[in-house]
Scaffold this active site. Structure first.
Site, PDB file in Angstrom:
ATOM      1  N   GLU A 145       1.125  -1.025  -0.300  1.00  0.00           N
ATOM      2  CA  GLU A 145       0.229   0.349   0.034  1.00  0.00           C
ATOM      3  C   GLU A 145       1.030   1.132  -0.101  1.00  0.00           C
ATOM      4  O   GLU A 145       0.020   2.398  -0.006  1.00  0.00           O
ATOM      5  CB  GLU A 145      -1.135   0.217   1.012  1.00  0.00           C
ATOM      6  CG  GLU A 145      -1.701  -1.294   1.281  1.00  0.00           C
ATOM      7  CD  GLU A 145      -2.986  -1.675   2.334  1.00  0.00           C
ATOM      8  OE1 GLU A 145      -4.462  -1.200   2.159  1.00  0.00           O
ATOM      9  OE2 GLU A 145      -2.155  -1.502   3.606  1.00  0.00           O
TER      10      GLU A 145
ATOM     11  N   GLN B  37       4.910  -4.509   2.431  1.00  0.00           N
ATOM     12  CA  GLN B  37       4.994  -6.075   2.700  1.00  0.00           C
ATOM     13  C   GLN B  37       4.784  -6.931   1.855  1.00  0.00           C
ATOM     14  O   GLN B  37       4.998  -5.872   0.621  1.00  0.00           O
ATOM     15  CB  GLN B  37       3.301  -5.902   3.205  1.00  0.00           C
ATOM     16  CG  GLN B  37       2.335  -5.477   1.852  1.00  0.00           C
ATOM     17  CD  GLN B  37       1.066  -5.996   3.527  1.00  0.00           C
ATOM     18  OE1 GLN B  37       0.219  -5.362   3.359  1.00  0.00           O
ATOM     19  NE2 GLN B  37       0.507  -6.967   2.622  1.00  0.00           N
TER      20      GLN B  37
END
Length: 909
Positions: free
Chosen positions: A604, A726
């Site tokens: 993100e 991530q």
């Protein structure tokens, strides 16, 4: 047995190490307690002093005498449960010398080890987010409701938050922020009915205050689902009491929970007043960064009292969900109906009971609560709520909980030999997986599992792609729960189609954040706690959530063999999702390639290109790989399906067979950005971004896990740098077998060097900050695949500890991270245990951590239940039906209920 004994005295801890079960010869150490350091830092000095010495257990020689723990010591005017602290720090049991003298060292150690594997305990009073986090970890519930593990005497404040949430009960409110109307939908914090407290001689009701509390001990018994809190209290008036509250949720009659409240005056006789209330003044106040928004979600409609019962009814403000909360206060020793009075004030209804007490005599009360909402009842709520309340009792609820959890541990436990802490936290994770979901198995709740469980208000209680990380555990052990999670999506496919149409797409596009109705609940702005500014939020562009829904459908049917679900629901969902992805792919005639624009991957940190007016990115590798995989998988499923079923699914999805031709073309021609070294670019243009000097930011800020916020706080953008929150590019390797990902890359016409996986893994690990707890999960699996067992274990163990230690600095306060909890269970059995269900034949290729001597678990795959015991060189497997398995490259036939022992690894040579 190798031991060390501890004696605390005058600011010094005397340590005696023995290699002969606490017998001479001893190696002595003196550890001076430094009051400038925390207790934890002082205890680290013990660990440092004993470095290199093998240790099986510790012994406390001069512990204090408490009924709840025998390993508490006093040092430097502080009390600490040194047994809990050392068990956490060194992963060994800690026993009391008197216990050793009574039963012997071996038995004392075995009993303590067994206790620690089944209990989540906290000693002492904590404040702020730390206590909020412990409340989340001590939540009881049954999948219908979650009741945070707050002190029953507490009202919501900066240190305590007694929240209660019912699955699927959301409400939308509008707040004007910076001239903009911002609409938020939240999982609603319903009225607090767990409140019960006391007063002495008609003084104010007792509150949780440090100055009045001598000791606090909270213990969650994972074996039974029972939470017990013990308080030793000395009021400012000198009155001393012992108070014990025992909370338990009914796991079968899931509208009920019960509290047993025990008061024992120690040094006085006189009058005590007992207070029990249902508090309707509550708001959604668990998440500090949401406090600029309107958080008043409920209206109280009515309150009533009768004999020993009280009731509060209300409704959510805009979603108009009605609710009824009833409670009754009783005692086997006292006729409460004759002594109770009730009063209402400011959306609260309170009972008061006045009794005379004597010193050293316990007084026991029971509070039973029932919760009903119009989400599960079509007609009048009061009648079923009253019926449930009349039938409820503490003992009945306790017996139900004990029976339910006994079945859970019999069928779903994962047993780890020689690692006490991993064993405990594994059971903690299984516990919370069921606290969040158990009632969904009934098929009566139109809900799914939220990313933060029913444990807090972070992410506003919404459903994300995190379900993908939880679904394997549910599908293998509780297929009815997994099915309901998918039916939640199916029941909202109409909203997914509307959402796609609103973006000029076809088919079904599921929202990144989903709540009550299935419409997109992602915001356009979010608060950056570093800068204090409202930053744009493009997270809704994570269209890969639709891929997760499709993947979950395919995975569920594969694991369970539930072909009826595929016929009745799944195929329609898959075709609708495929139709959406076909509509997103744009054809580049010059290169004979397809591109997918305006998306975000799981990382993100990257929302758009630097200096671009367009939102989103092009050709996110994870998205494109999974789209190609999905198109090929659905085509394969269709080729084996009954034409009548296909016809029906096409009609419902508004598709036809021409869709398959489009899917096939796109599945072969989607574009990936791959450089000369064989690195797969996270998205087109990724290699043009600047590299970040991580060392510089670590020196400046310490924790860089949320480097996005740090960069924005400096006026920069993470969009400009090769950084990742991530796992993104390599996420497909977590979800799919390696050869299936390789088949996709080959089908797309790309050829990668022989060592490309290792090169890609190192490349992206160097750029990942693990700003999401899911990141360590994925990279732990990828590291194990690549043979990096040490790093795999480090990442896994950090993930396993993540909520217990609240490694993100306060996020557990707002709810547990359910995706991580579910994923750790899969890593243990699938990655380390090596049990995979990639094909119709079970395959086993173990890779146990060195500290684990054996791993044991049951799993049901396509209707056959297997019992596995996996050691470092031996596997014992039993199936309840004749079956065939594969260990390494060798096949084995299993006879029904007959154990089969297989050696592997070095013993097979």
């Amino acid at each position: 047995m190798r031991t060390f004994a501890i004696r605390a005295r005058d600011g010094v801890m005397e340590i005696n190490y023995s290699e002969n079960s606490n017998k001479p010869p001893f190696r002595k150490f003196m550890i001076t307690y430094n009051p400038k350091f925390s207790i934890g830092d002082n205890l680290e000095n013990i660990k440092a002093a004993l470095t290199g010495l093998p240790i099986d257990a510790a012994i406390i020689e001069n512990s204090l005498n408490y009924e709840f723990s025998d390993t508490i010591i006093g040092i430097n005017h502080q009390k600490i449960d040194i047994g809990l602290a050392i068990a956490n720090m060194m992963n060994i049991p800690v026993v009391n010398l008197h216990k050793v003298q009574d039963v012997g060292l071996e038995k004392a150690v075995a009993e303590k080890q067994e206790y620690l594997k089944w209990h989540l305990d906290y000693y002492g009073e904590y404040s702020g987010k730390r206590n909020y986090g412990q409340e989340a970890m001590l939540t009881i519930g049954n999948g219908y409701f979650g009741l945070r593990g707050a002190y029953v005497e507490a009202n919501a404040n900066q240190d305590n938050y007694p929240g209660m949430y019912v699955a699927g009960v959301y409400n939308q409110l509008t707040t004007k922020i910076n001239g903009r109307d911002v609409v938020n939908e939240d999982l609603v914090n319903l009225p607090n009915a767990q409140y019960i407290s006391f007063g002495v001689d008609h003084q104010q009701p007792f509150e949780i205050k440090k100055e009045d509390i001598q000791d606090i001990y909270r213990s969650l018994n994972l074996r039974t689902g029972v939470l017990t809190t013990t308080l030793h209290i000395q009021l400012s008036t000198g009155h001393i009491l012992q108070v014990r509250a025992t909370k338990v949720a009914n796991m079968t009659n899931w509208h009920r929970y019960s509290i047993k409240y025990e008061l024992k005056p120690i040094n006085f006789s006189g009058s005590i007043q007992l207070y029990s209330k249902i508090d309707g003044t509550v708001i959604n106040g668990n998440v500090e960064r949401y406090q600029d928004f309107d958080q008043h979600h409920i209206d109280v409609i009515g309150m009533a009292a009768h004999d020993n019962q009280i009731s509060l009814t209300g409704q959510t403000k805009t979603s108009h969900v009605n609710f009824v909360i009833n409670s009754k206060l009783s005692s086997k020793d006292i006729d409460t109906t004759k002594l109770i009075s009730a009063e209402t004030e400011d959306k609260q209804i309170q009972q008061k009971l006045d009794i005379q007490v004597e010193p050293e005599k316990p007084y026991v009360f029971e509070k039973c609560v029932t919760v009903f909402t119009s989400q599960t009842q079509d007609a009048n709520l009061e009648q079923p709520a009253q019926k449930e309340l009349n039938a409820s009792s503490f003992n009945d609820t306790l017996a139900d909980s004990q029976k339910f959890w006994s079945n859970v541990w019999q069928n779903s436990d994962i047993q780890i030999d020689n690692d006490m802490t991993s064993q405990k936290l594994t059971r903690v994770n299984i516990y919370h997986m069921l606290v969040t979901s158990a009632a969904l198995a009934s098929g009566q709740l139109d809900s799914s599992v939220g990313a933060r469980g029913l444990h807090g208000e972070a992410y506003r209680g919404h459903i994300f792609w995190d379900v993908t990380f939880d679904l394997p555990f549910y599908a293998i052990h509780y297929p009815a729960i997994a099915k309901q999670c998918l039916l939640y999506r199916y029941n909202r496919i109409g909203e997914a189609r509307k959402y796609a149409a609103s973006e000029d797409k076809q088919g079904a596009m599921y929202p990144w954040q989903s709540g009550m109705y299935g419409d997109e609940q992602s915001q356009f702005v979010h608060l950056n706690p570093v800068s204090g500014e409202w930053d744009p939020d493009n997270s809704r562009l994570q269209r890969h959530v639709s891929l997760s829904v499709a993947y979950d459908v395919i995975n569920y049917v594969h694991l369970t063999g539930d072909t009826e679900f595929m016929k009745n629901y799944g195929l329609e969902m898959l075709l609708s999702i495929c139709k959406f992805w076909v509509s997103t792919a744009s054809y580049d005639k010059k290169d004979d390639r397809y591109d997918i624009h305006h998306v975000m991957g799981p990382d993100e940190f990257h929302e758009e290109y630097p200096n671009s007016d367009d939102h989103g990115l092009t050709n996110n590798a994870y998205t494109n790989i999974m789209v190609s995989w999905l198109f090929d998988k659905v085509a394969e499923l269709m080729s084996h399906e009954d034409p009548k079923i296909i016809k029906s699914a096409n009609e419902k999805a508004q598709t036809d067979n021409s869709l398959l031709d489009q899917m096939s073309d796109i599945a072969h021609k989607l574009r990936l950005d791959i450089n000369e070294e064989g690195i797969i670019g996270q998205f087109s243009g990724y290699f043009n971004l600047s590299k970040l000097n991580f060392d510089s930011y670590r020196k400046k800020y310490g924790d860089t896990s949320r480097i996005d916020r740090l960069l924005k706080g400096e006026g920069k953008s993470p969009d400009s740098y090769q950084v990742a929150k991530q796992a993104d590019t390599l996420m497909a390797y977590y979800e799919l077998p390696f050869d299936e990902v390789q088949n996709v890359i080959t089908r797309l016409g790309y050829k990668l060097p022989a060592n490309y996986f290792t090169t890609n893994l190192r490349f992206y690990l160097d750029r990942t900050t693990h700003g999401s707890t899911l990141s360590r999960i994925v990279y732990s699996v990828l590291d194990e695949m690549d043979g990096n067992m040490d790093q795999s274990w480090q990442l896994f163990s950090t993930a396993l500890f993540s909520d217990y230690y609240d490694i993100q600095g306060g996020t557990t306060a707002e709810g547990i991270h359910l995706g991580v909890m579910g994923a750790t269970l899969e890593i243990e059995t699938k990655c380390y245990g090596g049990v995979r269900f990639d094909t119709d034949e079970v395959s086993i290729n173990p890779h146990l951590p060195t500290t684990w001597s054996k791993l044991s678990f049951k799993q049901t795959y396509q209707g056959i239940t297997y019992n596995f015991e996996i050691g470092h060189h031996k596997i014992n497997v039993t199936a309840d039906s004749s079956s065939h398995i594969k260990v390494g490259d060798k096949g084995y036939s299993l006879s029904k209920n007959k154990p089969t022992v297989i050696t592997y690894g070095r013993l097979q040579i």
